[in-house]
Design a protein around this motif. Sequence first.
Motif, PDB file in Angstrom:
ATOM      1  N   ILE A   6       0.832  -1.204   0.000  1.00 55.85           N
ATOM      2  CA  ILE A   6       0.000   0.000   0.000  1.00 55.85           C
ATOM      3  C   ILE A   6       0.866   1.254   0.000  1.00 55.85           C
ATOM      4  N   THR A  16       0.802   3.995  -3.136  1.00 52.41           N
ATOM      5  CA  THR A  16       0.315   5.353  -2.892  1.00 52.41           C
ATOM      6  C   THR A  16       1.426   6.398  -2.972  1.00 52.41           C
ATOM      7  N   PHE A  41      -8.436   3.042   7.311  1.00 54.41           N
ATOM      8  CA  PHE A  41      -7.653   2.547   6.186  1.00 54.41           C
ATOM      9  C   PHE A  41      -8.525   2.395   4.951  1.00 54.41           C
ATOM     10  N   GLU A  97      -9.390   5.742   3.523  1.00 57.80           N
ATOM     11  CA  GLU A  97      -8.235   6.306   2.829  1.00 57.80           C
ATOM     12  C   GLU A  97      -8.121   5.752   1.411  1.00 57.80           C
ATOM     13  N   LEU A  98      -8.230   4.440   1.273  1.00 52.76           N
ATOM     14  CA  LEU A  98      -8.123   3.819  -0.041  1.00 52.76           C
ATOM     15  C   LEU A  98      -9.283   4.237  -0.946  1.00 52.76           C
ATOM     16  N   ASP A 107      -4.198   9.815   0.618  1.00 52.16           N
ATOM     17  CA  ASP A 107      -2.779   9.516   0.852  1.00 52.16           C
ATOM     18  C   ASP A 107      -2.320   9.975   2.230  1.00 52.16           C
ATOM     19  N   ILE A 152      -1.846   7.105   5.055  1.00 54.79           N
ATOM     20  CA  ILE A 152      -1.291   5.786   4.753  1.00 54.79           C
ATOM     21  C   ILE A 152       0.054   5.566   5.439  1.00 54.79           C
ATOM     22  N   SER A 169       0.643   3.031   8.653  1.00 56.18           N
ATOM     23  CA  SER A 169       1.594   1.929   8.478  1.00 56.18           C
ATOM     24  C   SER A 169       2.697   1.978   9.524  1.00 56.18           C
TER      25      SER A 169
END
Length: 472
Positions: free
Chosen positions: A27, A31, A87, A90-91, A121, A124, A128
């Motif tokens: 991911i 991104t 998450f 966000e995607l 973005d 992310i 993570s």
Amino acid sequence: MGWFSNTMSTRERRSILSTPIWFFMVIVFITQLDGGAVPTMLPSITRTFGLTTMGSSWVVGLYTLGLVVGTPITSNLSDAHGTRKVFLWELAFWFLGCLMTAVSPNYAVMLLGRFIQSLGDSGIMVLSMNVLLQRARRNNQGRKVSTVGIIAGLSAMVSPVLSGMLLGITHGWRAYYFMMLPFLAILFILAWLMMGDSQTDRAWKTDYLGLGSFSIALALLMVAITFLQYGTAYLALIIGCLLVAVVAGAIFLVHERNLGDAKDTMPFLPIRLLKLPSYGLTLLLGTLGGMFFSLFVYIPTYVHSVFGLPVRSAGMVMVGVGLGSVVGSWLGGLLVDKFGYRTTLVFSSSLISLMALVITLTLHNLQLFMVLSFLMGVGMGSMMSSPLQVIAGRLSGPENRMQAIGGLSACKKIGTTIAPLLFASAIELGKVGGQAGLASYRNMFLVVIVIALVNIGLTYCIPFSQKEVAND
């Protein structure tokens, strides 16, 4: 609770632990392609919409604005509503933004798509990093977090080549965004299936006033900084933005202070963090560190102006800097775990300063510059990959880690926005007959030296606790 946020349920902690690390790295890689692709495609975008210099600058500037505003918001919502849910959002934003940009019939729609994409973005990297910190042992956190920097660096190296190939084949910039859509759709489905359910132990009310006032203050500050690059032509707009930003910032601080002990509402940004001198200095270091990355914008211009290389060939010099940042990301994580934050930050700042000094003395030598820029990239990568993130995460504790790292990421982006003012002014002062030459770019690298030396001084000012200093 260990290293996990006390807002997470047992079910969510289990789902995060069971999600493979490679999934988060994929991911991050996908991104982060945008950052290196857009500069390559920008001339084509400019021709498509007939943009002026200011218009083309907003293709990048509005994206940066979305990152600055969206990152702390995402961090707060993740703590309040769960990692998986944020998450997925966000995607979804990323997909929608890419789709709007790809099919945009005009400049306004394209800018809106870019802004929505930036909101997707914005969290992310922070999400993570937080997951990796949760899964790492204390003596291994630096190397875990540096993995995100390594992947982001590799993505930045691949994206100009990939976007350049697509431009050469299709002769249009839209192909890049159409290519991204199936990858984002697959990632969304995998996140839905692999991350499991996401719930918090209690229902938190969203701090809408804090979120709104902070966003307004930060957005208007960024707009004011951006228009400062055009001198006094927009003075009224700049002053107006700054005044409203100050008022919104004051409302935010008063509201967050009054909200401190609320039982059912999670503060947008815990005031106790801002009261910690160590955290405040860490944010300042992040801002200064972000300034280094703005230097990348000017390196191809320097190579083109001084050595006469075509613009496309001049841009290839950046591959060495990108490779250096990848090596530096790995090295930074290793140094943090072995020698501590202070040693890592002093090493990286010293390396940047030394390389910038040698570059100022050898600006006429392209081969030597390529070697020195690689080593400067190592210094930048080792500074920005893990030490500051690990400091912020440990200072905040598990309950506010996402918000602490989100605030740090926002400060890095602010530094990236401020720095062009400094570098452009330094170049302007060195012009002879209106032309930028060796003197102009020597001034630019002297600014880098000053920033690096300030970094070293601030690093020694951070009041680490005895427990943290023990690593140094």
